[in-house]
Design an enzyme around this catalytic site. Sequence first.
Site, PDB file in Angstrom:
ATOM      1  CB  ALA A  45       4.792  72.071  45.578  1.00  0.00           C
TER       2      ALA A  45
ATOM      3  CD  GLU B 256       1.737  78.735  45.772  1.00  0.00           C
ATOM      4  OE1 GLU B 256       0.638  79.598  45.226  1.00  0.00           O
ATOM      5  OE2 GLU B 256       2.311  78.491  45.360  1.00  0.00           O
TER       6      GLU B 256
ATOM      7  N   GLY C 166       3.523  75.377  42.281  1.00  0.00           N
ATOM      8  CA  GLY C 166       5.237  75.549  42.304  1.00  0.00           C
ATOM      9  C   GLY C 166       5.437  75.652  40.726  1.00  0.00           C
TER      10      GLY C 166
ATOM     11  CD  GLU D  80       6.078  79.541  44.331  1.00  0.00           C
ATOM     12  OE1 GLU D  80       5.449  78.092  43.800  1.00  0.00           O
ATOM     13  OE2 GLU D  80       6.857  79.870  44.355  1.00  0.00           O
TER      14      GLU D  80
END
Length: 258
Positions: free
Chosen positions: A64, A132, A109, A112
């Site tokens: 992200a 993260e 992300g 993910e």
Amino acid sequence: MSTVLFEKEGFVGTITLNRPDKLNALNAELVGELHRVLAEVRRDKDLRALIVTGAGDKAFAAGADIAAMSTMTGPEAKAFGELGHAVGAQMETLAIPVIAAVNGFALGGGCEMALACDFIHASTKAKFGQPEVNLGVIPGFGGTNRLARRVGIGRARELCFTGDVIGAEEALRIGLVNGIHAPEELLGKVKEIAAKIATKGPLAVAQAKRVLLRGLDVPLPTANELEVQAFAALFGSEDQREGMAAFLGKRPANFVGR
Ligand code: COA
């Protein structure tokens, strides 16, 4: 320039995450665009498989967008996380298989998004991780629990608690990816797999995908009941009649998805 590219070759669609100068980092614009493209894919009844990959030769997606997240409030982070989850759910609930072709970094992300695909093939240069915790947060697009379902709870815990980044060989060893390929061969190999799936009965593939996904969340007897219902529901379809007639007639089947 669009942050998500889409192209179609025959029955196979390819989505390319497209912010190569930022290693395809997932900002709200990109994730929102991905959501829109996936809605179009869902409406396209000609598609039989979808590939997701990253632009450039360095990354699938390096996470992200940290610059964008650095100023987010809790409610803004919740909305961003929910958008990521919505995209993951879209990929999981499409009737067609979604294959991740991980051509480089799949971190945070990015990992993910790959995990929300039905399965993953990777280049030998790929790197995976949920780093993260290095940023003081946790995965927010479904990574914690999808990772546990893919590689087992112990390995998921270690990856999420340490933030360790693993290479393609280790990802293969723990079952995070199904296969690894030379970087220049990855997309071609994944297209071959997608094209093979596209020759099979689309209704059957869709039911297999649905039963495998829903079966993860229910006790085995319920999962078995789902399976037998789906098995029976396919009988009487044009594709069931065609598939079995083709076998008995010693000829290839021509499936139409009805
Ligand atoms: N968010 C925002 N920007 C990112 C990013 C991310 N997750 N990952 C990379 N970028 C940007 C960099 O800031 C840099 O931008 P700039 O050229 O404007 O400075 C560009 O992409 C290239 O990245 P860079 O760090 O220079 O490449 P590298 O090859 O030296 O390192 C990584 C690659 C993947 C090791 C490194 O970019 C990194 O650690 N990224 C963050 C990974 C992460 O923590 N992801 C989880 C987020 S939840």
